[in-house]
Design a protein around this motif. Sequence first.
Motif, PDB file in Angstrom:
ATOM      1  N   ASP A  59       0.857  -1.191   0.000  1.00  0.00           N
ATOM      2  CA  ASP A  59       0.000   0.000   0.000  1.00  0.00           C
ATOM      3  C   ASP A  59       0.895   1.245   0.000  1.00  0.00           C
ATOM      4  O   ASP A  59       1.463   1.609   1.023  1.00  0.00           O
ATOM      5  N   ILE A  60       1.039   1.854  -1.173  1.00  0.00           N
ATOM      6  CA  ILE A  60       1.882   3.042  -1.332  1.00  0.00           C
ATOM      7  C   ILE A  60       0.976   4.224  -1.642  1.00  0.00           C
ATOM      8  O   ILE A  60       0.154   4.172  -2.561  1.00  0.00           O
ATOM      9  N   LYS A  61       1.156   5.294  -0.862  1.00  0.00           N
ATOM     10  CA  LYS A  61       0.391   6.522  -1.108  1.00  0.00           C
ATOM     11  C   LYS A  61       1.374   7.646  -1.402  1.00  0.00           C
ATOM     12  O   LYS A  61       2.429   7.741  -0.774  1.00  0.00           O
ATOM     13  N   TYR A  62       1.008   8.485  -2.352  1.00  0.00           N
ATOM     14  CA  TYR A  62       1.871   9.581  -2.778  1.00  0.00           C
ATOM     15  C   TYR A  62       1.164  10.908  -2.518  1.00  0.00           C
ATOM     16  O   TYR A  62      -0.004  11.073  -2.880  1.00  0.00           O
ATOM     17  N   PHE A  63       1.877  11.833  -1.882  1.00  0.00           N
ATOM     18  CA  PHE A  63       1.340  13.172  -1.606  1.00  0.00           C
ATOM     19  C   PHE A  63       2.331  14.197  -2.119  1.00  0.00           C
ATOM     20  O   PHE A  63       3.533  14.079  -1.891  1.00  0.00           O
ATOM     21  N   TYR A  64       1.831  15.204  -2.808  1.00  0.00           N
ATOM     22  CA  TYR A  64       2.678  16.257  -3.348  1.00  0.00           C
ATOM     23  C   TYR A  64       2.358  17.575  -2.668  1.00  0.00           C
ATOM     24  O   TYR A  64       1.186  17.975  -2.595  1.00  0.00           O
ATOM     25  N   GLU A  65       3.375  18.239  -2.184  1.00  0.00           N
ATOM     26  CA  GLU A  65       3.244  19.579  -1.602  1.00  0.00           C
ATOM     27  C   GLU A  65       4.211  20.479  -2.340  1.00  0.00           C
ATOM     28  O   GLU A  65       5.411  20.287  -2.284  1.00  0.00           O
ATOM     29  N   ASP A  66       3.685  21.447  -3.078  1.00  0.00           N
ATOM     30  CA  ASP A  66       4.556  22.276  -3.908  1.00  0.00           C
ATOM     31  C   ASP A  66       5.315  23.359  -3.137  1.00  0.00           C
ATOM     32  O   ASP A  66       6.299  23.889  -3.619  1.00  0.00           O
ATOM     33  N   LYS A  67       4.891  23.639  -1.936  1.00  0.00           N
ATOM     34  CA  LYS A  67       5.556  24.654  -1.142  1.00  0.00           C
ATOM     35  C   LYS A  67       6.668  24.001  -0.301  1.00  0.00           C
ATOM     36  O   LYS A  67       6.377  23.277   0.651  1.00  0.00           O
ATOM     37  N   PRO A  68       7.940  24.229  -0.639  1.00  0.00           N
ATOM     38  CA  PRO A  68       9.039  23.607   0.118  1.00  0.00           C
ATOM     39  C   PRO A  68       9.039  24.040   1.580  1.00  0.00           C
ATOM     40  O   PRO A  68       8.647  25.151   1.910  1.00  0.00           O
ATOM     41  N   GLY A  69       9.475  23.097   2.418  1.00  0.00           N
ATOM     42  CA  GLY A  69       9.601  23.407   3.841  1.00  0.00           C
ATOM     43  C   GLY A  69       8.634  22.777   4.672  1.00  0.00           C
ATOM     44  O   GLY A  69       7.918  22.223   5.097  1.00  0.00           O
TER      45      GLY A  69
END
Length: 69
Positions: A59-69
Amino acid sequence: MISVIVPSRNRGELIDEFLKCIQKQTLNNSSFEVLIIDNGSTDNTQEIVEKHKKDSFIDIKYFYEDKPG
């Protein structure tokens, strides 16, 4: 359930190696999940994770957050 949380930024090759290795461990696949938190990568991290999601029983989930930090 165990959650393996992997924060990453422009580490597609390392994520690829990590996901290959974790598939070889002996814990029952239903006992854990892998959360990849992508913090603004500009490399191929997402494509690598998506490939592993299709080719794996983990079970692999991917989350993207474009704001670094």
